[in-house]
Design a protein around this motif. Structure first.
Motif, short mmCIF file in Angstrom:
data_model
loop_
_atom_site.label_atom_id
_atom_site.label_comp_id
_atom_site.label_asym_id
_atom_site.label_seq_id
_atom_site.Cartn_x
_atom_site.Cartn_y
_atom_site.Cartn_z
N THR A 1 -34.91 64.38 10.89
CA THR A 1 -36.13 63.83 10.31
C THR A 1 -35.89 63.34 8.88
O THR A 1 -36.40 62.30 8.48
N ASP B 1 -40.39 63.56 18.41
CA ASP B 1 -40.30 65.02 18.50
C ASP B 1 -41.73 65.45 18.83
O ASP B 1 -42.53 65.79 17.95
N ASP C 1 -42.42 66.17 12.61
CA ASP C 1 -42.92 66.31 11.24
C ASP C 1 -42.68 65.06 10.40
O ASP C 1 -42.54 65.12 9.19
N ASP D 1 -37.31 59.03 15.55
CA ASP D 1 -36.89 60.41 15.26
C ASP D 1 -37.08 61.19 16.55
O ASP D 1 -38.07 61.01 17.26
#
Ligand SMILES: Nc1ncnc2c1ncn2[C@@H]1O[C@H](COP(=O)(O)OP(=O)(O)OP(=O)(O)O)[C@@H](O)[C@H]1O
Ligand SMILES: [Mg+2]
Length: 401
Positions: free
Chosen positions: A161, A185, A190, A266
């Motif tokens: 990330t 994710d 995040d 990501d």
């Protein structure tokens, strides 16, 4: 048919736009005016034949009204790309992104730059017009569109990330409004917190209903980041992951490729369904590896599996993160184990955890942290001229300090 329509009172810009389009197929029609039409119908009525692909709102037009017209065009004629000619500032970029403007062009741009921008805008327009019928997603290297960069690692917590958000911010400087970061994710993503975003919509909204049929609806579900990039954030509730299939991911990436120059994905650790779906579209994979045995072995096994599945993206970039000599491993050990060269080394850094917690990636503020240099180097690998340069030591540049 005029493929390009320009509204401007500025003769000099018109001249450059003419030079830019002279070698392209389709013509340019100019409205010499320092005011804007009431609405899209007002100028579309005056055109012969089909609507244009690109509307250029040139220099010398009132800024607020240009943005207003762009918003209306975006709603009523999403298949026409709007290019706004204004000196760039972060304030303008954000307003323009919200108004659905396709690209910004500097008023002093030379004909070559104008031509590249118009080609890009008309490619996007063509993509939207064609629509995306189910099953039209071609394999990454055969299909046209932006670069899909998957940031991956078999193991968790190694810096995916961190690298993905910095890459997005870094590329956003080279291609304002041309970058979207997608948080795949899906359970514990995040990206939103790493970029200090409070998304109104998430990927759950983007893969169903109208958004999955229409890229313009999809675009309204993206979150705008002040650095001039877009983000599609992970669901708020981890159970929503079950609603999102590999097919959804595949279709989403196919749509985004038509709209953006760079799509940074990501991912969750490992090689789950969503990661495999991403790899089908990925033009590039950025592999993050920590400087510990489990992480390095994991990467080696990951490479083997993907080679067997024939899912290895065409371009590979290996990042050795949290590099540190004290662990007793050398760069050569890592390369020998994964059987691939390391392209970028990021040292262990004091500022990175702080920047994660603050929600401001290192490349967003001009930090002097030692990791910044490596992150910039990674960003450079994706700039259009990178491959054209000669790289005598293509893979022999990494040093662990
Ligand atoms: N080079 C580095 N030096 C110091 N800390 C780092 C470095 N790279 C990442 N970190 C920190 O390590 C933590 C984990 O990083 P990050 O969240 O990017 O990993 P991840 O691979 O995305 O994890 P996950 O698999 O859980 O998604 C973060 O707090 C981040 O700030
Ligand atoms: Mg992560």
């Amino acid at each position: 048919m005029s493929r390009f329509v320009l509204i401007t009172p500025n003769n000099d810009f018109e001249h450059r736009a003419r030079l830019a389009t002279s070698g392209m197929h389709g013509s340019l029609q100019t409205f010499q005016a320092d005011y804007l039409p009431e609405g899209p119908q007002d100028f579309l009525r005056q055109l012969v034949g089909e609507p244009p692909e690109v509307l250029i709102l040139g220099p010398g037009l009132p800024a607020d009204e240009s943005l207003r017209l762009a918003s209306i065009m975006d709603l009523q004629y999403p298949e026409i790309s709007v290019v706004l000619v204004v000196p760039e500032s972060s304030d303008v970029v954000i307003k323009a992104m919200r108004a659905g403007v396709r690209d910004l062009l500097d008023p002093d741009a030379d004909p070559d730059v104008i031509r590249i921008m118009l080609e890009r805008a008309s490619l996007a327009a063509a993509g939207r017009r064609r629509g995306l019928a189910p099953g039209t997603s071609e394999h990454a290297d055969h299909g046209e569109g932006g670069r899909v960069i998957a940031v991956m690692s078999p193991k968790g917590g190694v810096g995916k990330t961190t690298v993905a958000t910095n890459l997005a911010i870094g590329l956003g400087k080279a291609a304002p409004m041309g970058v979207v970061i997608v948080d795949l994710d899906l359970q514990f993503g995040d990206v939103a917190s790493g970029l200090m975003l409070e998304p109104e919509h998430t990927i759950t909204d983007a893969v169903v209903g109208a958004a999955s049929e229409d890229s313009m609806v999809l675009k309204t579900y993206l979150t705008v980041h002040p650095a001039g990039i877009y983000a599609l954030c992970a669901p708020r509730n981890p159970v929503e992951m079950d609603k999102i299939t590999g097919e959804h991911v595949s279709r989403l990436l196919a749509q985004l490729r038509q709209e953006f120059q760079y799509i940074i994905v990501d991912t969750a650790p490992g090689l789950g369904e969503h990661v495999l779906a991403t790899l089908e579209h990925a033009t590039d994979a950025v592999w993050i590896c920590g400087m510990d045995i489990p992480s390095i072995r994991g990467l080696r096994t990951g490479f083997q599996i993907l080679n067997e599945l024939n899912l290895m993206p065409a371009r590979r970039h290996v990042v050795l993160n949290m590099a540190d000599r004290r662990g007793g491993l050398t760069l050569q050990d890592v390369e020998a184990t994964i059987n691939a060269p390391v392209d970028v080394v990021l040292p262990r850094s004091k500022s990175l955890p702080y920047s994660t917690n603050k929600g401001v990636p290192l490349l967003q503020d001009s930090s002097r942290d030692p990791a910044t240099k490596g992150l910039r180097k990674l960003v450079d690998r994706f700039k259009p001229d990178w491959e054209a340069r000669t790289h005598k030591q293509l893979h022999r540049r990494a040093v662990v300090q």
